[in-house]
Every structure is written in C-alpha cells, then in structure tokens.
Motif scaffolding. Sequence first.
Motif, PDB file in Angstrom:
ATOM      1  N   MET A  13       0.924  -1.226  -0.169  1.00  0.00           N
ATOM      2  CA  MET A  13      -0.006  -0.019  -0.073  1.00  0.00           C
ATOM      3  C   MET A  13       0.813   1.202  -0.078  1.00  0.00           C
ATOM      4  O   MET A  13       1.967   1.335   0.709  1.00  0.00           O
ATOM      5  N   LYS A  14       0.340   2.092  -0.665  1.00  0.00           N
ATOM      6  CA  LYS A  14       0.977   3.674  -0.714  1.00  0.00           C
ATOM      7  C   LYS A  14       0.979   4.288   0.608  1.00  0.00           C
ATOM      8  O   LYS A  14      -0.160   4.315   1.370  1.00  0.00           O
ATOM      9  N   GLN A  15       1.814   4.981   0.840  1.00  0.00           N
ATOM     10  CA  GLN A  15       1.721   5.854   2.309  1.00  0.00           C
ATOM     11  C   GLN A  15       2.133   7.366   1.865  1.00  0.00           C
ATOM     12  O   GLN A  15       2.764   7.689   0.995  1.00  0.00           O
ATOM     13  N   GLY A  50      11.873   3.516  -1.937  1.00  0.00           N
ATOM     14  CA  GLY A  50      10.294   3.404  -2.001  1.00  0.00           C
ATOM     15  C   GLY A  50       9.911   4.575  -2.308  1.00  0.00           C
ATOM     16  O   GLY A  50       8.593   4.738  -2.364  1.00  0.00           O
ATOM     17  N   GLU A  82       5.788   3.579  -1.480  1.00  0.00           N
ATOM     18  CA  GLU A  82       5.476   2.273  -1.139  1.00  0.00           C
ATOM     19  C   GLU A  82       6.875   1.823  -0.335  1.00  0.00           C
ATOM     20  O   GLU A  82       7.772   1.815  -0.756  1.00  0.00           O
ATOM     21  N   GLN A 105      -2.111   5.838   5.216  1.00  0.00           N
ATOM     22  CA  GLN A 105      -2.174   4.770   3.915  1.00  0.00           C
ATOM     23  C   GLN A 105      -3.142   5.476   2.924  1.00  0.00           C
ATOM     24  O   GLN A 105      -4.174   6.063   3.244  1.00  0.00           O
ATOM     25  N   GLU A 160      -5.541   3.756  -3.550  1.00  0.00           N
ATOM     26  CA  GLU A 160      -5.662   3.848  -4.893  1.00  0.00           C
ATOM     27  C   GLU A 160      -6.893   3.708  -5.518  1.00  0.00           C
ATOM     28  O   GLU A 160      -7.799   2.770  -5.113  1.00  0.00           O
TER      29      GLU A 160
END
Length: 130
Positions: free
Chosen positions: A1-3, A29, A48, A74, A77
């Motif tokens: 997951m993207k942060q 990342g 990420e 978090q 998307e």
Amino acid sequence: MKQKIVIKVQLSSEKCRAKAMKIAAKADGVSSVAVEGSDRDQLVVGGEGVDPANLTRSLRKKLCPAATLLSVEQVKEKVEKNPEVIISSSQSVPNFSELQACYQVYQAPFPNYYIYEAVDDPCPNICSIM
C-alpha cells in the motif's frame, strides 16, 4: 500500500528546501516529494515501503535536528471498474497488413570481425634497444 508521510522540518530558505527534498528522494521506496504547509515547513513524502522513522532520522542527521514526524497515512488507490474502449464509427482499426506496410524491417549488417595472427620473430634473442 502507498503511504503518505508528513514531516515537519524548519525550512528557512530555498536551498534548505531543495536539500530536504533531495534527502527524502534518495530514500528507498519514495515516489513523490513535496513541500506544503502555510509556512512551507512540511515535507510530504509518498511511496511504497518507505520507513518513516528512518527517513526522519536521516533528515535530523543531515539537515535539521528539529525534524518531527507528524503523520503517516495509508493512501487508497482509485480503481476504475470495467473501463470500456469506445470506438466511434468514424474511427477505424487498421489491419495488421497496413501496419506492416508502414513499418519496414531494419536489419543491421553483420559486424566486421578482424583476425590477427602472431608472427614469429626471426631473432628473438637480439634486443633492439641495446
């Protein structure tokens, strides 16, 4: 997951902002870095698998000892469901033969190979320098 990581850093000049962004961009990342906030003192880092504590520590060590980790979120998307490709009647899909006629195949010539032969010296014991 993207942060999404927000770090408060005292960025007094444009040079400090550039240096902070450079330090954050080098972290593993990281995909995006931005400066936000009313005083432009918040560094927003996205990516990420970014370690927020390690990133804050490196900013403290290299730039500003007063760097503070404000938040880690978090980012979800957006996923489009069943995107449809619409081709109007005025557009036509070209055939493979038409595409093949447009692009000619380029074949590179074979590389030149050079062959070297060792030549025996008729007088191997004679030194030409002395």
